[in-house]
Design a protein around this motif. Structure first.
Motif, PDB file in Angstrom:
ATOM      1  N   GLU A  38       0.834  -1.207   0.000  1.00 26.71           N
ATOM      2  CA  GLU A  38       0.000   0.000   0.000  1.00 26.71           C
ATOM      3  C   GLU A  38       0.867   1.255   0.000  1.00 26.71           C
ATOM      4  OE1 GLU A  38      -3.930  -1.698   2.392  1.00 26.71           O
ATOM      5  OE2 GLU A  38      -2.220  -0.904   3.504  1.00 26.71           O
ATOM      6  N   MET A  39       1.949   1.241   0.765  1.00 26.92           N
ATOM      7  CA  MET A  39       2.855   2.387   0.788  1.00 26.92           C
ATOM      8  C   MET A  39       3.542   2.560  -0.562  1.00 26.92           C
ATOM      9  SD  MET A  39       2.766   3.889   3.771  1.00 26.92           S
ATOM     10  CE  MET A  39       4.311   4.784   3.907  1.00 26.92           C
ATOM     11  N   SER A  40       3.985   1.453  -1.165  1.00 27.56           N
ATOM     12  CA  SER A  40       4.664   1.528  -2.464  1.00 27.56           C
ATOM     13  C   SER A  40       3.742   2.049  -3.548  1.00 27.56           C
ATOM     14  CB  SER A  40       5.197   0.143  -2.856  1.00 27.56           C
ATOM     15  OG  SER A  40       6.147  -0.322  -1.941  1.00 27.56           O
ATOM     16  N   VAL A  41       2.510   1.542  -3.576  1.00 24.48           N
ATOM     17  CA  VAL A  41       1.543   1.977  -4.584  1.00 24.48           C
ATOM     18  C   VAL A  41       1.243   3.466  -4.427  1.00 24.48           C
ATOM     19  CG1 VAL A  41      -0.889   1.802  -5.257  1.00 24.48           C
ATOM     20  CG2 VAL A  41       0.476  -0.268  -4.968  1.00 24.48           C
ATOM     21  N   SER A  42       1.030   3.909  -3.206  1.00 28.46           N
ATOM     22  CA  SER A  42       0.690   5.315  -2.950  1.00 28.46           C
ATOM     23  C   SER A  42       1.854   6.238  -3.278  1.00 28.46           C
ATOM     24  CB  SER A  42       0.281   5.487  -1.483  1.00 28.46           C
ATOM     25  OG  SER A  42      -0.746   4.598  -1.138  1.00 28.46           O
ATOM     26  N   LEU A  43       3.036   5.872  -2.802  1.00 30.23           N
ATOM     27  CA  LEU A  43       4.213   6.695  -3.079  1.00 30.23           C
ATOM     28  C   LEU A  43       4.532   6.710  -4.570  1.00 30.23           C
ATOM     29  CD1 LEU A  43       6.478   5.598  -0.088  1.00 30.23           C
ATOM     30  CD2 LEU A  43       5.557   7.887  -0.470  1.00 30.23           C
ATOM     31  N   GLY A  44       4.413   5.549  -5.223  1.00 30.37           N
ATOM     32  CA  GLY A  44       4.675   5.484  -6.662  1.00 30.37           C
ATOM     33  C   GLY A  44       3.730   6.373  -7.446  1.00 30.37           C
ATOM     34  N   THR A  45       2.443   6.333  -7.107  1.00 25.41           N
ATOM     35  CA  THR A  45       1.449   7.161  -7.800  1.00 25.41           C
ATOM     36  C   THR A  45       1.768   8.632  -7.646  1.00 25.41           C
ATOM     37  OG1 THR A  45      -0.274   5.504  -7.419  1.00 25.41           O
ATOM     38  CG2 THR A  45      -1.004   7.736  -7.929  1.00 25.41           C
ATOM     39  N   VAL A  46       2.024   9.050  -6.413  1.00 22.12           N
ATOM     40  CA  VAL A  46       2.284  10.471  -6.149  1.00 22.12           C
ATOM     41  C   VAL A  46       3.593  10.921  -6.783  1.00 22.12           C
ATOM     42  CG1 VAL A  46       2.867  12.099  -4.303  1.00 22.12           C
ATOM     43  CG2 VAL A  46       0.891  10.623  -4.065  1.00 22.12           C
ATOM     44  N   PHE A  47       4.644  10.098  -6.715  1.00 19.04           N
ATOM     45  CA  PHE A  47       5.929  10.494  -7.289  1.00 19.04           C
ATOM     46  C   PHE A  47       5.855  10.619  -8.804  1.00 19.04           C
ATOM     47  CE2 PHE A  47       8.579   8.736  -3.525  1.00 19.04           C
ATOM     48  CZ  PHE A  47       8.405   9.936  -2.857  1.00 19.04           C
ATOM     49  N   ARG A  72      10.792   0.681 -13.444  1.00 21.11           N
ATOM     50  CA  ARG A  72       9.761  -0.124 -14.117  1.00 21.11           C
ATOM     51  C   ARG A  72       8.934  -0.897 -13.086  1.00 21.11           C
ATOM     52  NH1 ARG A  72      13.136  -2.793 -19.209  1.00 21.11           N
ATOM     53  NH2 ARG A  72      13.886  -0.813 -20.102  1.00 21.11           N
ATOM     54  N   ALA A  73       9.609  -1.351 -12.046  1.00 20.91           N
ATOM     55  CA  ALA A  73       8.887  -2.077 -10.989  1.00 20.91           C
ATOM     56  C   ALA A  73       7.864  -1.164 -10.320  1.00 20.91           C
ATOM     57  CB  ALA A  73       9.882  -2.602  -9.957  1.00 20.91           C
ATOM     58  N   THR A  74       8.230   0.116 -10.117  1.00 26.73           N
ATOM     59  CA  THR A  74       7.299   1.079  -9.521  1.00 26.73           C
ATOM     60  C   THR A  74       6.066   1.245 -10.395  1.00 26.73           C
ATOM     61  OG1 THR A  74       9.142   2.287  -8.531  1.00 26.73           O
ATOM     62  CG2 THR A  74       7.047   3.441  -8.687  1.00 26.73           C
ATOM     63  N   LEU A  75       6.291   1.368 -11.701  1.00 21.80           N
ATOM     64  CA  LEU A  75       5.172   1.549 -12.626  1.00 21.80           C
ATOM     65  C   LEU A  75       4.253   0.333 -12.620  1.00 21.80           C
ATOM     66  CD1 LEU A  75       7.048   3.164 -15.657  1.00 21.80           C
ATOM     67  CD2 LEU A  75       5.676   4.314 -13.927  1.00 21.80           C
ATOM     68  N   LYS A  76       4.853  -0.867 -12.507  1.00 17.12           N
ATOM     69  CA  LYS A  76       4.033  -2.084 -12.485  1.00 17.12           C
ATOM     70  C   LYS A  76       3.248  -2.201 -11.183  1.00 17.12           C
ATOM     71  CE  LYS A  76       6.990  -4.836 -15.552  1.00 17.12           C
ATOM     72  NZ  LYS A  76       7.907  -6.010 -15.639  1.00 17.12           N
ATOM     73  N   GLU A  77       3.871  -1.818 -10.063  1.00 19.14           N
ATOM     74  CA  GLU A  77       3.221  -1.941  -8.764  1.00 19.14           C
ATOM     75  C   GLU A  77       2.013  -1.028  -8.625  1.00 19.14           C
ATOM     76  OE1 GLU A  77       5.994  -1.244  -5.689  1.00 19.14           O
ATOM     77  OE2 GLU A  77       7.086  -3.108  -5.965  1.00 19.14           O
ATOM     78  N   VAL A  78       2.082   0.133  -9.254  1.00 17.33           N
ATOM     79  CA  VAL A  78       1.018   1.128  -9.065  1.00 17.33           C
ATOM     80  C   VAL A  78      -0.331   0.593  -9.524  1.00 17.33           C
ATOM     81  CG1 VAL A  78       0.171   3.361  -9.855  1.00 17.33           C
ATOM     82  CG2 VAL A  78       2.530   3.125  -9.108  1.00 17.33           C
ATOM     83  N   GLY A  79      -0.393   0.023 -10.730  1.00 16.78           N
ATOM     84  CA  GLY A  79      -1.675  -0.479 -11.223  1.00 16.78           C
ATOM     85  C   GLY A  79      -2.559   0.659 -11.735  1.00 16.78           C
TER      86      GLY A  79
END
Length: 335
Positions: free
Chosen positions: A159-168, A299-306
């Motif tokens: 949840e933290m990774s998805v949220s941080l990835g989206t905002v960043f 790329r991993a960040t982009l995949k995690e976001v969804g």
């Protein structure tokens, strides 16, 4: 002759087969070299903040980050130090004026973002705590708000990774597109600084975009944004009360040091020879900070976001940006 030809062919095939392994072994070393070269270049002042961020993003997408954890920590600390250094270029009277004027606008903007974000999260069925974290990050202060609220919600790593990835991701896009949009719409420096402070997620990108637009935009953007960041505390307290959490709430102390730097710059003439140098170092350090932040988008960040959290973030960000821009251009919000 035939034996030599066959041997040569075998050697060539073996060389081709080994080449991918050779490249794989070289890539980590190449990534380290390019990382340090780009970081040093960011500190020279030759790169603008958007260019440094773009280089960081390209690095993150092309290479496995050799110092991912260190870069995240360094970016957070460097950002806070640079914000304090920027205070030495601010006049306290201007800071207080911008802070008082921006308080009401910030409060209304945060309220709108929280309501709209939670409604979008429910509509798009964003699961878990990600919806609230993305909403808080957009409404207040990007990654800082998420980092403060996450432990209170007991958010897990995903949840933290998805949220941080989206905002960043959106924060990076904002830094790149806001100055050209402001120029195309012929926004004054005052208007642009206020718009950036109300509509861009993280302090780093607000300061980077405002610095690109002009000195007055930088003063207004930085001050209003820092006033907005202070809302982390009441939101964290309210969240803890609703969730009955006893997690420790982190106060953004660097904002108080920024105000102290502005006080010294305004009322202590003896430090004036050093104030300009510290302010310049703050701007240069901010460019390096944006490079480090950019390297965290992989790329991993982009995949995690969804697509659901990303769509929520995009729609909420667009709503906040367009509504605040409308009121600013209509003269209903002004400094």
């Amino acid at each position: 002759m035939q034996v030599n030809l066959a041997a040569s062919c075998r050697l060539a095939v073996a060389h081709v087969r080994l080449r991918p392994h050779t490249l794989l072994s070289v890539m980590p070393a190449l990534a380290k070299i390019l990382f340090f070269l780009a970081l040093v270049l960011s500190f020279t002042g030759l790169l603008s903040p958007p260019i440094a961020l773009t280089i960081g993003i390209l690095f993150g997408l092309c290479f496995a980050h050799p110092y991912a954890a260190v870069a995240r920590t360094s970016a957070r600390i460097l950002l806070q130090v640079c914000v304090v250094a920027l205070g030495f270029g601010m006049n306290l009277h201007e800071v207080l004026k911008a802070g008082r004027s921006g308080f009401v606008y910030t409060a209304l903007g945060i309220s709108f973002a929280l309501l709209a974000g939670l409604a979008l999260g429910k509509l798009l069925r964003v699961r878990g705590n990600s919806s609230f974290l993305i909403t808080a990050g957009t409404a207040i202060c990007g990654g800082s708000a998420i980092a403060a609220i996450g432990p209170i919600l007991h958010a897990d790593d995903e949840e933290m990774s998805v949220s941080l990835g989206t905002v960043f991701i959106l924060n990076s896009v904002a830094l790149l597109i806001f100055p050209p949009i402001g120029g195309a719409l012929r926004l004054s420096q005052s208007q642009f600084g206020l718009w950036a402070a109300l509509a861009i997620h993280d302090t780093s990108s607000v300061v980077g975009a405002a610095a690109k637009y002009g000195p007055e935009a930088l003063i207004i953007g930085t001050t209003v944004k820092l006033a907005r960041a202070l809302w982390i505390v009441p939101l964290a307290l309210a969240t803890a009360a609703l969730k009955r959490s006893k997690s420790k709430i982190q106060f953004p102390w660097f904002i108080l040091f920024f105000c102290l730097a502005a006080v010294l710059n305004t009322y202590v003439p003896a430090i004036s020879p050093f104030s300009h140098s510290l302010f310049t170092l703050g701007r240069v350090g901010l460019t390096a900070t944006l490079f480090l932040i950019g390297t965290g988008i992989s790329r991993a960040t982009l995949k995690e976001v969804g697509w659901r959290p990303l769509l929520q973030g995009v729609l909420l960000w667009a709503a906040v940006g367009l509504v605040s821009l409308y009121f600013i251009r209509a003269g209903m919000i002004a400094m």
